[in-house]
Design a protein around this motif. Structure first.
Motif, PDB file in Angstrom:
ATOM      1  N   VAL A 319      43.280   9.045  48.048  1.00  0.00           N
ATOM      2  CA  VAL A 319      41.921   8.764  48.529  1.00  0.00           C
ATOM      3  C   VAL A 319      41.632   7.270  48.435  1.00  0.00           C
ATOM      4  O   VAL A 319      41.144   6.645  49.395  1.00  0.00           O
ATOM      5  CB  VAL A 319      40.884   9.577  47.726  1.00  0.00           C
ATOM      6  CG1 VAL A 319      39.471   9.032  47.940  1.00  0.00           C
ATOM      7  CG2 VAL A 319      40.947  11.050  48.130  1.00  0.00           C
ATOM      8  N   HIS A 320      41.940   6.657  47.311  1.00  0.00           N
ATOM      9  CA  HIS A 320      41.645   5.233  47.139  1.00  0.00           C
ATOM     10  C   HIS A 320      42.566   4.370  48.016  1.00  0.00           C
ATOM     11  O   HIS A 320      42.162   3.302  48.477  1.00  0.00           O
ATOM     12  CB  HIS A 320      41.744   4.855  45.667  1.00  0.00           C
ATOM     13  CG  HIS A 320      40.615   5.416  44.848  1.00  0.00           C
ATOM     14  ND1 HIS A 320      39.332   4.929  44.916  1.00  0.00           N
ATOM     15  CD2 HIS A 320      40.574   6.455  43.988  1.00  0.00           C
ATOM     16  CE1 HIS A 320      38.546   5.621  44.113  1.00  0.00           C
ATOM     17  NE2 HIS A 320      39.272   6.561  43.536  1.00  0.00           N
ATOM     18  N   ALA A 321      43.775   4.871  48.270  1.00  0.00           N
ATOM     19  CA  ALA A 321      44.655   4.157  49.195  1.00  0.00           C
ATOM     20  C   ALA A 321      44.072   4.175  50.608  1.00  0.00           C
ATOM     21  O   ALA A 321      44.139   3.171  51.334  1.00  0.00           O
ATOM     22  CB  ALA A 321      46.048   4.776  49.182  1.00  0.00           C
ATOM     23  N   LEU A 322      43.482   5.291  51.015  1.00  0.00           N
ATOM     24  CA  LEU A 322      42.864   5.389  52.339  1.00  0.00           C
ATOM     25  C   LEU A 322      41.657   4.456  52.450  1.00  0.00           C
ATOM     26  O   LEU A 322      41.434   3.839  53.492  1.00  0.00           O
ATOM     27  CB  LEU A 322      42.443   6.833  52.618  1.00  0.00           C
ATOM     28  CG  LEU A 322      43.564   7.816  52.951  1.00  0.00           C
ATOM     29  CD1 LEU A 322      43.023   9.246  52.957  1.00  0.00           C
ATOM     30  CD2 LEU A 322      44.189   7.499  54.301  1.00  0.00           C
ATOM     31  N   ILE A 323      40.875   4.376  51.387  1.00  0.00           N
ATOM     32  CA  ILE A 323      39.732   3.459  51.390  1.00  0.00           C
ATOM     33  C   ILE A 323      40.212   2.033  51.629  1.00  0.00           C
ATOM     34  O   ILE A 323      39.633   1.278  52.424  1.00  0.00           O
ATOM     35  CB  ILE A 323      38.949   3.557  50.062  1.00  0.00           C
ATOM     36  CG1 ILE A 323      38.250   4.912  49.958  1.00  0.00           C
ATOM     37  CG2 ILE A 323      37.922   2.434  49.948  1.00  0.00           C
ATOM     38  CD1 ILE A 323      37.605   5.168  48.610  1.00  0.00           C
ATOM     39  N   GLY A 324      41.292   1.659  50.943  1.00  0.00           N
ATOM     40  CA  GLY A 324      41.832   0.323  51.131  1.00  0.00           C
ATOM     41  C   GLY A 324      42.434   0.112  52.500  1.00  0.00           C
ATOM     42  O   GLY A 324      42.237  -0.924  53.136  1.00  0.00           O
ATOM     43  N   ARG A 325      43.175   1.126  52.977  1.00  0.00           N
ATOM     44  CA  ARG A 325      43.857   0.997  54.274  1.00  0.00           C
ATOM     45  C   ARG A 325      42.853   0.808  55.397  1.00  0.00           C
ATOM     46  O   ARG A 325      43.075   0.012  56.318  1.00  0.00           O
ATOM     47  CB  ARG A 325      44.702   2.248  54.534  1.00  0.00           C
ATOM     48  CG  ARG A 325      45.473   2.214  55.850  1.00  0.00           C
ATOM     49  CD  ARG A 325      46.209   3.533  56.067  1.00  0.00           C
ATOM     50  NE  ARG A 325      47.039   3.869  54.930  1.00  0.00           N
ATOM     51  CZ  ARG A 325      47.537   5.090  54.724  1.00  0.00           C
ATOM     52  NH1 ARG A 325      47.245   6.078  55.554  1.00  0.00           N
ATOM     53  NH2 ARG A 325      48.308   5.324  53.677  1.00  0.00           N
ATOM     54  N   TYR A 326      41.735   1.536  55.351  1.00  0.00           N
ATOM     55  CA  TYR A 326      40.763   1.469  56.438  1.00  0.00           C
ATOM     56  C   TYR A 326      39.575   0.575  56.099  1.00  0.00           C
ATOM     57  O   TYR A 326      38.565   0.575  56.814  1.00  0.00           O
ATOM     58  CB  TYR A 326      40.309   2.883  56.811  1.00  0.00           C
ATOM     59  CG  TYR A 326      41.446   3.705  57.381  1.00  0.00           C
ATOM     60  CD1 TYR A 326      42.019   3.365  58.600  1.00  0.00           C
ATOM     61  CD2 TYR A 326      41.964   4.787  56.681  1.00  0.00           C
ATOM     62  CE1 TYR A 326      43.078   4.111  59.113  1.00  0.00           C
ATOM     63  CE2 TYR A 326      43.024   5.534  57.195  1.00  0.00           C
ATOM     64  CZ  TYR A 326      43.569   5.177  58.406  1.00  0.00           C
ATOM     65  OH  TYR A 326      44.626   5.914  58.911  1.00  0.00           O
ATOM     66  N   ASN A 327      39.695  -0.173  55.004  1.00  0.00           N
ATOM     67  CA  ASN A 327      38.713  -1.200  54.659  1.00  0.00           C
ATOM     68  C   ASN A 327      37.298  -0.641  54.568  1.00  0.00           C
ATOM     69  O   ASN A 327      36.327  -1.275  55.011  1.00  0.00           O
ATOM     70  CB  ASN A 327      38.767  -2.352  55.674  1.00  0.00           C
ATOM     71  CG  ASN A 327      38.159  -3.632  55.133  1.00  0.00           C
ATOM     72  OD1 ASN A 327      38.193  -3.867  53.916  1.00  0.00           O
ATOM     73  ND2 ASN A 327      37.590  -4.435  56.006  1.00  0.00           N
ATOM     74  N   ALA A 328      37.172   0.555  53.990  1.00  0.00           N
ATOM     75  CA  ALA A 328      35.849   1.139  53.789  1.00  0.00           C
ATOM     76  C   ALA A 328      35.146   0.426  52.636  1.00  0.00           C
ATOM     77  O   ALA A 328      35.790  -0.196  51.783  1.00  0.00           O
ATOM     78  CB  ALA A 328      35.972   2.631  53.498  1.00  0.00           C
ATOM     79  N   ASP A 329      33.826   0.508  52.622  1.00  0.00           N
ATOM     80  CA  ASP A 329      33.020  -0.165  51.606  1.00  0.00           C
ATOM     81  C   ASP A 329      33.086   0.638  50.300  1.00  0.00           C
ATOM     82  O   ASP A 329      32.471   1.707  50.184  1.00  0.00           O
ATOM     83  CB  ASP A 329      31.576  -0.252  52.097  1.00  0.00           C
ATOM     84  CG  ASP A 329      30.664  -0.993  51.119  1.00  0.00           C
ATOM     85  OD1 ASP A 329      31.081  -1.218  49.977  1.00  0.00           O
ATOM     86  OD2 ASP A 329      29.536  -1.320  51.516  1.00  0.00           O
ATOM     87  N   PRO A 330      33.799   0.157  49.277  1.00  0.00           N
ATOM     88  CA  PRO A 330      33.959   0.947  48.048  1.00  0.00           C
ATOM     89  C   PRO A 330      32.656   1.117  47.274  1.00  0.00           C
ATOM     90  O   PRO A 330      32.453   2.149  46.630  1.00  0.00           O
ATOM     91  CB  PRO A 330      34.993   0.144  47.239  1.00  0.00           C
ATOM     92  CG  PRO A 330      34.918  -1.246  47.773  1.00  0.00           C
ATOM     93  CD  PRO A 330      34.545  -1.122  49.212  1.00  0.00           C
TER      94      PRO A 330
END
Length: 506
Positions: A319-330
């Protein structure tokens, strides 16, 4: 098995392969999975796929009967410590849902159909935990319907591939009547070479120190080589030994003529196809020898399950890798997660929601904005597509489908027919989680920690929800207006939503 007492330390996995079904039961000993019981049956689901990719009734009956026998050995294992995974045959079967529904009447847990790369990851996990660390390794697993090739180091895979070729599938294609000939074998080898061609350059560039084989085909080939004196001093399967095995098989006219000490009848039938695949892999990747490992998918599944209990859940890393890959706002993701958890805690008991449901909602809350990487317009649909069709480590296809529906319905209008789709996929629980995520996202539209009102969600019954906002409603005019609009959307899904604050009740 009847002597086992219920023990919190027992884990179990059922691996529903395309050729064989396996059950493994293990005890956790100082962080290691120690197998205490196992069963294996040749079900050959892949052989039961007809020309339309439907599982025949006979194949389904074989599978159901096997699962029923497995369940009889699981009385000592608590359901939350069991995982049941299915691979290529059920990935391919158009009527796989029918088999899964019938199996659900037998099994204490749902079947997880895992994607090819997830299967490869779990195989590597099983192999790496059952071998001493030996630098970078290439792992080869030839199954009934697919072959997994993985390069990894220590416990971490670097490249994972699942290729559409297996000993049962190739038997149907190239040795359907059991007849063996040089031309048939050559066609099988050529077909396997073509399947492998797409990964050769990447894998050779990455390189490896050792080669490891797992599962039935390689186990049989290596054992024959050892028995016949064709292995090396370390009892590894060598290129020369595989060549001798191939020549010996080609002297037989049919699979019934194949005779090796200890070779089972059901393995004999698929051996020429399995050898052809392995021969092609040795040839294309320029292999000289491989060592056999008892570790395989079922061991990997248990180690993965153990990681979940020890708060080392690969799904959260993904999940956290996907957030980073798609540059979502953490930061926004964390806000929505916190609100979603608060809302969930207020209604979980009445709505009969479990800790697994809480995990699903939390992961969807983290991922709800990944579609923004594609376009702001309709980003909920883009995010849903990414979650449905990506290879995400740790998640089954059903898991990804649930996440996809949550993200798809976290904003914009709710159609009544969409509720029926959600119900079909995940029942009323998934409907409730969709609505909880919508509220969590809506409450955080300001994208600010300072502008959040105190909220409390209660449920009188499953069709009537109340959201209480502490403080003066005039402080949050936009939020109140959006919640008023949300009441209309909730009604489309047959849920009444009442909004309460000190100066507003509607």
């Amino acid at each position: 098995m009847s002597d086992f007492l219920i023990d919190e330390e027992l884990l179990a996995a059922i691996d529903m392969g395309s050729n064989s079904f396996h059950l493994a039961i293990a005890r956790v000993d100082h962080g290691e999975v120690k197998k205490v019981a196992s069963m294996s049956e040749k079900v050959q689901l892949a052989a039961g796929l007809d020309e339309n990719k439907n599982l025949t009734e006979a194949a389904q009956q074989r599978g159901l009967a096997c699962l029923a026998r497995f369940v009889g050995r699981l009385s000592s294992v608590q359901p939350n410590r069991l995982r049941i995974v299915a691979t290529n045959a059920l990935r391919q079967a158009k009527n796989g849902h029918e088999f899964i529904q019938r199996a659900a009447e037998i099994l204490p847990k749902p079947i997880e159909i895992i994607a090819g790369r997830e299967e490869a990851r779990l195989i590597y996990l099983g192999v790496s935990h059952t071998m001493a660390n030996s630098g970078r390794r290439l792992v080869i697993d030839i199954g009934g319907g697919s072959t997994e090739l993985i390069i990894g180091e220590a416990f971490e895979p670097i490249h994972t591939e699942s290729i559409q070729m297996g000993c049962v599938a190739f038997t149907k294609a190239y040795f359907p009547d059991g007849e063996i000939s040089q031309s048939r074998f050559d066609r099988a080898v050529v077909a396997a070479r073509k399947e492998i061609a797409g990964i050769v350059n990447t894998y050779k560039a990455e390189g490896w120190d050792t080669v490891v084989g797992s599962s039935g085909t390689i186990k049989a080939c290596r054992q024959i080589a050892v028995n016949m004196g064709w292995s090396n001093e370390q009892e590894h399967l060598t290129r020369e030994g595989l060549e001798k095995l191939k020549d010996k098989i080609l002297k037989c006219k049919t699979t019934t003529d194949i005779e090796f000490n200890g070779l089972k009848e059901d393995r004999r039938a698929v051996l020429p196809a399995g050898v052809a695949i392995l021969y092609a892999i040795f040839d294309v990747l320029n292999l000289e020898s491989l060592v056999y490992s008892d570790g395989a998918l079922r061991e990997g599944v248990m180690y993965d399950l153990l990681g979940r209990f020890q708060h080392e859940d690969i799904r959260d890393r993904s999940v956290h890798a996907l957030i980073g890959r798609y540059n979502a706002d953490p930061k926004q993701a964390e806000r929505v997660v916190a609100t979603a958890q608060k809302l969930f805690d207020g209604v979980a008991g009445i709505l009969h929601l479990s800790s697994d449901d809480s995990d699903l909602l939390r992961r969807a809350a983290y991922l709800h904005e990944i579609g923004l990487a594609i376009s702001h317009s309709g980003y909920h649909r883009h995010g849903a597509y990414l979650l449905q069709h990506s290879d995400i480590a740790g998640f089954s296809q059903i898991d990804q489908n649930h996440l996809s529906h949550l993200v798809a319905h976290h904003r914009r209008k709710l159609r009544h027919d969409a509720k029926l789709d959600v119900m079909k996929v995940g029942g009323s629980k998934l409907v409730y989680l969709c609505l909880l995520l919508r509220l969590a996202v809506l409450v955080n539209h300001s994208r600010s920690d300072e502008m959040l009102p105190a909220i409390e969600l209660t449920v009188d019954n499953e069709q009537q929800w109340q959201l209480k906002i502490s403080g003066d409603a005039k402080q949050w005019p936009l939020l109140i207006a959006e919640l008023h609009d949300e009441q209309v959307q909730f009604k489309h899904w047959d849920i009444g939503l009442t909004i309460q604050s000190e100066q507003f009740i509607h």
